[in-house]
Design a protein around this motif. Structure first.
Motif, PDB file in Angstrom:
ATOM      1  N   THR A  44       0.820  -1.211   0.000  1.00  0.00           N
ATOM      2  CA  THR A  44       0.000   0.000   0.000  1.00  0.00           C
ATOM      3  C   THR A  44       0.858   1.267   0.000  1.00  0.00           C
ATOM      4  N   SER A  45       2.038   1.202   0.616  1.00  0.00           N
ATOM      5  CA  SER A  45       2.947   2.359   0.607  1.00  0.00           C
ATOM      6  C   SER A  45       3.449   2.616  -0.806  1.00  0.00           C
ATOM      7  N   ILE A  46       3.824   1.541  -1.508  1.00  0.00           N
ATOM      8  CA  ILE A  46       4.264   1.678  -2.900  1.00  0.00           C
ATOM      9  C   ILE A  46       3.137   2.259  -3.748  1.00  0.00           C
ATOM     10  N   LEU A  47       1.920   1.740  -3.530  1.00  0.00           N
ATOM     11  CA  LEU A  47       0.764   2.210  -4.298  1.00  0.00           C
ATOM     12  C   LEU A  47       0.522   3.698  -4.082  1.00  0.00           C
ATOM     13  N   LEU A  69      -7.070  12.515  -9.383  1.00  0.00           N
ATOM     14  CA  LEU A  69      -6.989  13.058  -8.024  1.00  0.00           C
ATOM     15  C   LEU A  69      -7.948  12.316  -7.105  1.00  0.00           C
ATOM     16  N   PHE A  70      -9.156  12.022  -7.596  1.00  0.00           N
ATOM     17  CA  PHE A  70     -10.125  11.253  -6.811  1.00  0.00           C
ATOM     18  C   PHE A  70      -9.590   9.854  -6.498  1.00  0.00           C
ATOM     19  N   PHE A  71      -8.928   9.249  -7.488  1.00  0.00           N
ATOM     20  CA  PHE A  71      -8.366   7.911  -7.272  1.00  0.00           C
ATOM     21  C   PHE A  71      -7.301   7.952  -6.176  1.00  0.00           C
ATOM     22  N   THR A  72      -6.434   8.954  -6.237  1.00  0.00           N
ATOM     23  CA  THR A  72      -5.379   9.089  -5.230  1.00  0.00           C
ATOM     24  C   THR A  72      -5.968   9.341  -3.843  1.00  0.00           C
ATOM     25  N   LEU A  73      -7.009  10.148  -3.759  1.00  0.00           N
ATOM     26  CA  LEU A  73      -7.668  10.400  -2.474  1.00  0.00           C
ATOM     27  C   LEU A  73      -8.264   9.106  -1.916  1.00  0.00           C
ATOM     28  N   ALA A  74      -8.846   8.290  -2.791  1.00  0.00           N
ATOM     29  CA  ALA A  74      -9.405   7.007  -2.355  1.00  0.00           C
ATOM     30  C   ALA A  74      -8.305   6.114  -1.785  1.00  0.00           C
ATOM     31  N   ILE A  75      -7.188   6.032  -2.488  1.00  0.00           N
ATOM     32  CA  ILE A  75      -6.072   5.203  -2.032  1.00  0.00           C
ATOM     33  C   ILE A  75      -5.505   5.743  -0.722  1.00  0.00           C
ATOM     34  N   ALA A  76      -5.398   7.064  -0.599  1.00  0.00           N
ATOM     35  CA  ALA A  76      -4.871   7.679   0.623  1.00  0.00           C
ATOM     36  C   ALA A  76      -5.770   7.368   1.823  1.00  0.00           C
ATOM     37  N   TRP A  78      -7.856   4.762   2.076  1.00  0.00           N
ATOM     38  CA  TRP A  78      -7.736   3.328   2.371  1.00  0.00           C
ATOM     39  C   TRP A  78      -6.400   3.014   3.048  1.00  0.00           C
ATOM     40  N   TYR A  79      -5.363   3.737   2.654  1.00  0.00           N
ATOM     41  CA  TYR A  79      -4.054   3.567   3.285  1.00  0.00           C
ATOM     42  C   TYR A  79      -4.143   3.917   4.775  1.00  0.00           C
ATOM     43  N   THR A  80      -4.834   5.016   5.062  1.00  0.00           N
ATOM     44  CA  THR A  80      -5.030   5.422   6.457  1.00  0.00           C
ATOM     45  C   THR A  80      -5.844   4.384   7.219  1.00  0.00           C
ATOM     46  N   ALA A  81      -6.888   3.857   6.577  1.00  0.00           N
ATOM     47  CA  ALA A  81      -7.722   2.828   7.210  1.00  0.00           C
ATOM     48  C   ALA A  81      -6.901   1.576   7.517  1.00  0.00           C
ATOM     49  N   GLU A  82      -6.005   1.212   6.608  1.00  0.00           N
ATOM     50  CA  GLU A  82      -5.160   0.034   6.821  1.00  0.00           C
ATOM     51  C   GLU A  82      -4.265   0.224   8.030  1.00  0.00           C
ATOM     52  N   ARG A  83      -3.737   1.433   8.181  1.00  0.00           N
ATOM     53  CA  ARG A  83      -2.846   1.693   9.310  1.00  0.00           C
ATOM     54  C   ARG A  83      -3.634   1.712  10.625  1.00  0.00           C
ATOM     55  N   ILE A  84      -4.826   2.290  10.612  1.00  0.00           N
ATOM     56  CA  ILE A  84      -5.660   2.321  11.814  1.00  0.00           C
ATOM     57  C   ILE A  84      -6.044   0.911  12.228  1.00  0.00           C
ATOM     58  N   TRP A  85      -6.284   0.042  11.231  1.00  0.00           N
ATOM     59  CA  TRP A  85      -6.701  -1.335  11.500  1.00  0.00           C
ATOM     60  C   TRP A  85      -5.681  -2.090  12.349  1.00  0.00           C
ATOM     61  N   THR A  86      -4.411  -1.682  12.253  1.00  0.00           N
ATOM     62  CA  THR A  86      -3.340  -2.381  12.980  1.00  0.00           C
ATOM     63  C   THR A  86      -3.110  -1.802  14.376  1.00  0.00           C
ATOM     64  N   ILE A  87      -3.875  -0.761  14.742  1.00  0.00           N
ATOM     65  CA  ILE A  87      -3.724  -0.144  16.069  1.00  0.00           C
ATOM     66  C   ILE A  87      -4.814  -0.667  16.996  1.00  0.00           C
ATOM     67  N   PRO A  88      -4.474  -1.552  17.936  1.00  0.00           N
ATOM     68  CA  PRO A  88      -5.481  -2.164  18.812  1.00  0.00           C
ATOM     69  C   PRO A  88      -6.330  -1.151  19.563  1.00  0.00           C
ATOM     70  N   GLU A  89      -5.712  -0.034  19.972  1.00  0.00           N
ATOM     71  CA  GLU A  89      -6.443   0.957  20.764  1.00  0.00           C
ATOM     72  C   GLU A  89      -7.590   1.584  19.968  1.00  0.00           C
ATOM     73  N   LEU A  90      -7.495   1.558  18.654  1.00  0.00           N
ATOM     74  CA  LEU A  90      -8.524   2.183  17.817  1.00  0.00           C
ATOM     75  C   LEU A  90      -9.510   1.168  17.237  1.00  0.00           C
ATOM     76  N   THR A  91      -9.164  -0.104  17.291  1.00  0.00           N
ATOM     77  CA  THR A  91     -10.037  -1.123  16.694  1.00  0.00           C
ATOM     78  C   THR A  91     -10.658  -2.068  17.711  1.00  0.00           C
ATOM     79  N   ASN A  92      -9.951  -2.358  18.800  1.00  0.00           N
ATOM     80  CA  ASN A  92     -10.481  -3.268  19.806  1.00  0.00           C
ATOM     81  C   ASN A  92     -11.236  -2.496  20.888  1.00  0.00           C
ATOM     82  N   SER A  93     -12.380  -1.991  20.518  1.00  0.00           N
ATOM     83  CA  SER A  93     -13.197  -1.220  21.448  1.00  0.00           C
ATOM     84  C   SER A  93     -14.551  -1.888  21.601  1.00  0.00           C
TER      85      SER A  93
END
Length: 261
Positions: A44-47, A69-76, A78-93
């Protein structure tokens, strides 16, 4: 040359993803989770980087630049969502909904806008038959998904489980129409990869929802293979597009770009 490079990347990334996910699953859940997260971060970082480079090269002028630009915003998003998904404090609630869901759904909106803007110049090439068959496909997919996903007694969980299939189904509309145009010879190989990548993305998302509803999903599950590969398909499409753009005339109207050789 651009298509060959994209095909090489598609084959190489598939071999890498399948090999790592399969071997890590054989060595235990912890290894499977670790390598899935690492692969996700790298791909996702490469993308995201390639998206940004693509935007700078094309520019933001006109509908063509705006669609990218819309495509890049979508990827950005989703990239943020992927990173949040790996943070237990934000997902295991205690809440069924997570911060990641907000970014996922926001990304869906921008991808849909990208698809609509990209296909609009080809509206004359999209027949009513194409639209009807696409709509029927989406309805069938929705019925199938709602039937398979086990309902929960928790109302909010049911809403969340239903919202993703609905969002995914909307993403199928521009994706299927884009594939139709490709087989009719109206769109380039690079463009078709962006729509095909979404088809794989949606398919893997449905698989995730099914295994998650049965309690069989874990981070690094084999269903992560098409999920990760969908991002690789996006990268391959962008690689082809970056090379393809060298051959286009930037002064040519967006609605005539489909006539380029």
């Amino acid at each position: 040359m651009n298509n060959r490079l994209s095909v090489f990347f598609l084959v190489f990334s598939l071999l890498v993803i399948v090999t790592i996910i399969v071997l890590s699953n054989m060595s235990g859940y912890e290894n499977a989770e670790f390598w899935s997260v690492e692969l996700n971060f790298i791909i996702t970082s490469i993308l995201l980087i390639v998206c940004i480079v693509n935007n700078f090269k094309i520019g933001k002028g006109g509908k063509h630049g705006q669609s990218w630009l819309f495509f890049t915003l979508a990827i950005a998003l989703w990239y943020t969502a992927e990173r949040i998904w790996t943070i237990p404090e934000l997902t295991n609630s205690d809440s069924v909904f997570s911060y990641a869901d907000l970014f996922w759904f926001s990304g869906y909106v921008f991808y849909f806008l990208f698809g609509v803007m990209y296909l609009k110049p080809f509206s004359s090439q999209i027949s009513r038959k194409n639209i009807l068959s696409t709509s029927l496909s989406v309805v069938v997919v929705l019925i199938f998904i709602f039937y398979i996903i086990m309902p929960s007694s928790n109302i909010s969980e049911n809403i969340l489980n239903a919202s993703y299939p609905v969002a995914d189904s909307f993403m199928l509309i521009p994706s299927i129409l884009g594939i139709f145009l490709f087989f009719k010879g109206r769109t380039k190989f690079s463009w078709s990869l962006l729509f095909f990548g979404m088809l794989v993305f949606v398919g893997s998302d449905f698989g995730f929802m099914y295994f998650n509803s049965t309690g069989d999903y874990y981070e690094g599950h084999l269903i992560d293979i098409p999920y990760l590969y969908a991002y690789s398909i996006f990268i391959a499409g962008l690689i082809a597009n970056l090379n393809l753009w060298n051959k286009t005339n930037k002064n040519k109207p967006f609605h005539e770009q489909d006539k380029l050789i």
